[in-house]
Design a protein around this motif. Structure first.
Motif, mmCIF file in Angstrom:
data_model
loop_
_atom_site.group_PDB
_atom_site.id
_atom_site.type_symbol
_atom_site.label_atom_id
_atom_site.label_comp_id
_atom_site.label_asym_id
_atom_site.label_seq_id
_atom_site.Cartn_x
_atom_site.Cartn_y
_atom_site.Cartn_z
ATOM 1 N N ASP A 107 -6.006 22.326 25.361
ATOM 2 C CA ASP A 107 -5.428 20.978 25.351
ATOM 3 C C ASP A 107 -5.904 20.174 26.560
ATOM 4 O O ASP A 107 -6.271 19.008 26.439
ATOM 5 N N ALA A 108 -5.894 20.806 27.729
ATOM 6 C CA ALA A 108 -6.320 20.118 28.954
ATOM 7 C C ALA A 108 -7.798 19.755 28.895
ATOM 8 O O ALA A 108 -8.191 18.655 29.295
ATOM 9 N N ILE A 109 -8.628 20.646 28.377
ATOM 10 C CA ILE A 109 -10.068 20.388 28.282
ATOM 11 C C ILE A 109 -10.340 19.265 27.294
ATOM 12 O O ILE A 109 -11.123 18.355 27.570
ATOM 13 N N LEU A 110 -9.681 19.309 26.144
ATOM 14 C CA LEU A 110 -9.878 18.259 25.144
ATOM 15 C C LEU A 110 -9.398 16.905 25.679
ATOM 16 O O LEU A 110 -10.093 15.894 25.537
ATOM 17 N N ALA A 111 -8.235 16.883 26.312
ATOM 18 C CA ALA A 111 -7.720 15.626 26.884
ATOM 19 C C ALA A 111 -8.665 15.104 27.960
ATOM 20 O O ALA A 111 -8.944 13.907 28.025
ATOM 21 N N SER A 112 -9.165 16.000 28.794
ATOM 22 C CA SER A 112 -10.093 15.600 29.851
ATOM 23 C C SER A 112 -11.373 15.027 29.259
ATOM 24 O O SER A 112 -11.887 14.012 29.724
ATOM 25 N N TRP A 113 -11.882 15.657 28.230
ATOM 26 C CA TRP A 113 -13.114 15.196 27.582
ATOM 27 C C TRP A 113 -12.933 13.811 26.966
ATOM 28 O O TRP A 113 -13.767 12.919 27.154
ATOM 29 N N VAL A 114 -11.824 13.613 26.243
ATOM 30 C CA VAL A 114 -11.567 12.313 25.619
ATOM 31 C C VAL A 114 -11.344 11.255 26.695
ATOM 32 O O VAL A 114 -11.910 10.163 26.626
ATOM 33 N N LEU A 115 -10.522 11.568 27.691
ATOM 34 C CA LEU A 115 -10.268 10.600 28.762
ATOM 35 C C LEU A 115 -11.555 10.237 29.495
ATOM 36 O O LEU A 115 -11.761 9.079 29.851
ATOM 37 N N ARG A 116 -12.388 11.218 29.722
ATOM 38 C CA ARG A 116 -13.653 10.955 30.410
ATOM 39 C C ARG A 116 -14.487 9.943 29.633
ATOM 40 O O ARG A 116 -15.029 8.992 30.187
ATOM 41 N N SER A 117 -14.580 10.133 28.325
ATOM 42 C CA SER A 117 -15.375 9.218 27.522
ATOM 43 C C SER A 117 -14.747 7.824 27.481
ATOM 44 O O SER A 117 -15.464 6.824 27.501
ATOM 45 N N VAL A 118 -13.427 7.753 27.443
ATOM 46 C CA VAL A 118 -12.751 6.450 27.399
ATOM 47 C C VAL A 118 -12.845 5.753 28.750
ATOM 48 O O VAL A 118 -13.133 4.557 28.816
ATOM 49 N N ILE A 119 -12.603 6.477 29.830
ATOM 50 C CA ILE A 119 -12.640 5.881 31.165
ATOM 51 C C ILE A 119 -14.027 5.313 31.462
ATOM 52 O O ILE A 119 -14.156 4.276 32.093
ATOM 53 N N ARG A 120 -15.069 5.977 30.976
ATOM 54 C CA ARG A 120 -16.433 5.473 31.188
ATOM 55 C C ARG A 120 -16.722 4.217 30.376
ATOM 56 O O ARG A 120 -17.606 3.444 30.715
ATOM 57 N N ALA A 121 -15.968 4.001 29.294
ATOM 58 C CA ALA A 121 -16.207 2.843 28.427
ATOM 59 C C ALA A 121 -15.345 1.640 28.795
ATOM 60 O O ALA A 121 -15.508 0.576 28.215
ATOM 61 N N VAL A 122 -14.433 1.819 29.759
ATOM 62 C CA VAL A 122 -13.461 0.776 30.079
ATOM 63 C C VAL A 122 -13.567 0.428 31.554
ATOM 64 O O VAL A 122 -13.894 1.276 32.387
ATOM 65 N N GLU A 123 -13.262 -0.810 31.871
ATOM 66 C CA GLU A 123 -13.271 -1.253 33.267
ATOM 67 C C GLU A 123 -12.217 -0.474 34.065
ATOM 68 O O GLU A 123 -11.119 -0.223 33.563
ATOM 69 N N PRO A 124 -12.530 -0.109 35.310
ATOM 70 C CA PRO A 124 -11.577 0.649 36.138
ATOM 71 C C PRO A 124 -10.233 -0.053 36.327
ATOM 72 O O PRO A 124 -9.201 0.612 36.393
ATOM 73 N N ASP A 125 -10.230 -1.392 36.373
ATOM 74 C CA ASP A 125 -8.955 -2.083 36.579
ATOM 75 C C ASP A 125 -8.042 -1.975 35.357
ATOM 76 O O ASP A 125 -6.819 -2.002 35.492
ATOM 77 N N VAL A 126 -8.601 -1.804 34.156
ATOM 78 C CA VAL A 126 -7.781 -1.606 32.954
ATOM 79 C C VAL A 126 -7.092 -0.252 33.034
ATOM 80 O O VAL A 126 -5.900 -0.129 32.719
ATOM 81 N N ILE A 127 -7.821 0.763 33.475
ATOM 82 C CA ILE A 127 -7.229 2.093 33.628
ATOM 83 C C ILE A 127 -6.120 2.030 34.674
ATOM 84 O O ILE A 127 -5.016 2.541 34.449
ATOM 85 N N ALA A 128 -6.391 1.415 35.811
ATOM 86 C CA ALA A 128 -5.395 1.314 36.884
ATOM 87 C C ALA A 128 -4.176 0.526 36.424
ATOM 88 O O ALA A 128 -3.044 0.856 36.803
ATOM 89 N N GLU A 129 -4.385 -0.494 35.613
ATOM 90 C CA GLU A 129 -3.273 -1.306 35.097
ATOM 91 C C GLU A 129 -2.323 -0.470 34.244
ATOM 92 O O GLU A 129 -1.110 -0.657 34.278
ATOM 93 N N HIS A 130 -2.868 0.452 33.463
ATOM 94 C CA HIS A 130 -2.053 1.268 32.562
ATOM 95 C C HIS A 130 -1.540 2.556 33.203
ATOM 96 O O HIS A 130 -0.700 3.232 32.611
#
Length: 129
Positions: A89-112
């Protein structure tokens, strides 16, 4: 009948390969403990990001698929197996988050991000972003 036995043995072999792969790539030492401690904040982050229309559709789909997988009562690796049960679960979540975080502006991640700035830096470190 021989075909069914062959298919069953092939699936069992693939599952065992998955277990070995997870054992090799699982977070080591403190990283796994940090990931578990941050789990409530990460789940809130994933839910908030999945609802944000500013994210690319493909990123939101990956997040919703992750939430669905995490909510299902069965996993690729059952949770009663020590270490690996939760590591998948942790590996899958990390993999998905990694791909999403790379596709989104850092301030959007920080906002949420619902947690502390230190927690966000740990998430960035765990996702290697």
């Amino acid at each position: 009948m021989d075909v069914l036995v062959g298919v069953a043995l092939g699936l069992l072999g693939l599952w065992l390969l998955l277990l070995v792969g997870l054992l090799l790539v699982r977070p080591k030492g403190k990283a796994l403990a940090q990931a578990v401690r941050l789990l409530p904040d990460v789940l809130r982050l994933v839910t908030r990001l999945a609802r944000d229309p500013r994210l690319p559709r493909s990123a939101r789909v990956r997040l919703w698929l992750l939430l669905t997988y995490l909510a299902l009562p069965f996993d690729l690796v059952p949770d009663f197996i020590p270490v690996l049960g939760y590591a998948d679960d942790a590996i899958l979540a990390s993999w998905v988050l990694r791909s999403v975080i790379r596709a989104v502006e850092p301030d959007v991640i920080a906002e949420h991000w619902p947690g502390t700035p230190e927690g966000l830096s740990v998430v960035r470190r765990l996702t290697r972003t």
